[in-house]
Design a protein around this motif. Structure first.
Motif, mmCIF file in Angstrom:
data_model
loop_
_atom_site.group_PDB
_atom_site.id
_atom_site.type_symbol
_atom_site.label_atom_id
_atom_site.label_comp_id
_atom_site.label_asym_id
_atom_site.label_seq_id
_atom_site.Cartn_x
_atom_site.Cartn_y
_atom_site.Cartn_z
ATOM 1 N N ASP A 66 -15.640 -5.122 10.726
ATOM 2 C CA ASP A 66 -15.504 -5.610 12.097
ATOM 3 C C ASP A 66 -15.495 -4.440 13.072
ATOM 4 O O ASP A 66 -14.997 -3.352 12.761
ATOM 5 N N ALA A 67 -16.000 -4.681 14.266
ATOM 6 C CA ALA A 67 -15.951 -3.654 15.304
ATOM 7 C C ALA A 67 -14.500 -3.338 15.660
ATOM 8 O O ALA A 67 -13.596 -4.165 15.453
ATOM 9 N N LEU A 68 -14.278 -2.161 16.188
ATOM 10 C CA LEU A 68 -12.930 -1.775 16.598
ATOM 11 C C LEU A 68 -12.417 -2.739 17.667
ATOM 12 O O LEU A 68 -13.134 -3.070 18.603
ATOM 13 N N THR A 69 -11.185 -3.168 17.528
ATOM 14 C CA THR A 69 -10.578 -4.015 18.550
ATOM 15 C C THR A 69 -10.000 -3.139 19.650
ATOM 16 O O THR A 69 -9.848 -1.920 19.486
ATOM 17 N N THR A 70 -9.658 -3.778 20.761
ATOM 18 C CA THR A 70 -9.052 -3.034 21.872
ATOM 19 C C THR A 70 -7.760 -2.362 21.432
ATOM 20 O O THR A 70 -7.495 -1.198 21.774
ATOM 21 N N GLY A 71 -6.961 -3.088 20.645
ATOM 22 C CA GLY A 71 -5.709 -2.530 20.156
ATOM 23 C C GLY A 71 -5.920 -1.353 19.218
ATOM 24 O O GLY A 71 -5.207 -0.347 19.293
ATOM 25 N N SER A 109 -13.943 3.047 2.513
ATOM 26 C CA SER A 109 -13.458 1.715 2.172
ATOM 27 C C SER A 109 -12.217 1.365 2.983
ATOM 28 O O SER A 109 -11.775 0.219 3.008
ATOM 29 N N VAL A 110 -11.648 2.351 3.642
ATOM 30 C CA VAL A 110 -10.482 2.170 4.510
ATOM 31 C C VAL A 110 -10.977 2.157 5.954
ATOM 32 O O VAL A 110 -11.895 2.895 6.317
ATOM 33 N N ARG A 111 -10.386 1.301 6.792
ATOM 34 C CA ARG A 111 -10.795 1.271 8.201
ATOM 35 C C ARG A 111 -10.344 2.547 8.904
ATOM 36 O O ARG A 111 -9.147 2.802 9.073
ATOM 37 N N ARG A 112 -11.339 3.323 9.313
ATOM 38 C CA ARG A 112 -11.084 4.554 10.046
ATOM 39 C C ARG A 112 -11.920 4.569 11.311
ATOM 40 O O ARG A 112 -13.065 4.116 11.314
ATOM 41 N N ALA A 113 -11.345 5.100 12.366
ATOM 42 C CA ALA A 113 -12.066 5.239 13.630
ATOM 43 C C ALA A 113 -12.507 6.685 13.806
ATOM 44 O O ALA A 113 -11.739 7.612 13.510
#
Length: 245
Positions: A66-71, A109-113
């Motif tokens: 999923d795209a990055l959320t605002t939070g 595999s981990v959500r990273r920004a």
């Protein structure tokens, strides 16, 4: 680093003969002429209804790709702003780096920004990697001579430099030529920009572009016509404006 969406388009075409169409039409008319058992002739058919659901609230955090959320973005920007990065300079010369963009890391595999900043004090591109699950900074990288696309505030600053410099008259005159109207202010145009990298034939005034952060503006009148300003280079690092020819 950018994700792409593949769009698939399928289509089909059927052809019926005139005889078949005529037969179908007659049969359909005969069927509709007789009342349906259990209904009252002439009764109004139930009208279709259109739902109008309320907007769905954005989740606090995304999952998978999923795209990055605002939070998540706010959380990542806070974690990315280390004391060292906070000492950088933004496009106006004020303390703090110039934020450029952020995206979800594609190789984990981990959500990273992955967040990108520009330090105008050192002319370095800074990449900060934040683990969105823990909120921790997991990687920090810097590079010289690498240029990300321009952020909105950089474009606005470049336009201000043009209007405050020796080529402001060029912009006003070219606007009048393209639109047959007199320039009244920045509200007359919509502006985007390309990053300019110095080329061998460029004049000395712009040969540091690439090591410096430089832009070429794409200027369009609010009602459509483009204004040619492609020969004007804005050096945001040096806060100078020069002509290519």
């Amino acid at each position: 680093m950018r994700s792409t969406t593949v769009r698939r388009w399928a289509w089909g075409l059927g052809i019926s003969t005139a005889t078949a169409v005529t037969a179908f039409g007659v049969a359909g008319w005969q069927a509709s002429a007789a009342p349906t058992p259990g209904t009252t002739p002439g009764a109004a058919a139930e009208q279709p209804r259109v739902s109008d659901p309320s907007p769905v609230a954005e989740p606090a955090a995304g999952t998978g790709s999923d795209a990055l959320t605002t939070g998540e973005l706010a959380k990542a920007r806070t974690a990315a702003l280390t004391p060292q990065l906070a000492a950088a300079k933004d496009v106006t010369g004020a303390a703090g780096p110039e934020y450029l963009s952020a995206e979800l890391s594609a190789d984990s595999s981990v959500r990273r920004a992955e967040l990108y900043f520009y330090d105008y004090g050192t002319d370095k591109l800074v990449k900060q990697v934040v683990d969105l699950g823990t909120g921790k900074l997991t990687g920090s990288y810097t590079a010289t001579g690498m240029q990300q696309p321009a952020a909105d505030r950089e474009v606005a600053t470049a336009l201000d430099l043009v209007l405050a410099g020796p080529y402001a008259k060029d912009l006003r005159d070219r606007y009048a030529q393209a639109t047959s109207r007199t320039w009244t202010g920045k509200q007359d145009v919509v502006v985007t920009a390309h990053v300019h990298q110095a080329r061998p034939a460029d004049p000395a005034a712009v040969r540091r572009c690439g090591a410096h952060r430089c832009l070429r503006l794409v200027v369009q009148a609010a009602d459509g016509p483009f204004i040619d300003l492609d020969d004007i280079i804005i050096d945001l690092s040096g806060r100078t404006v020069a002509r290519l020819k």
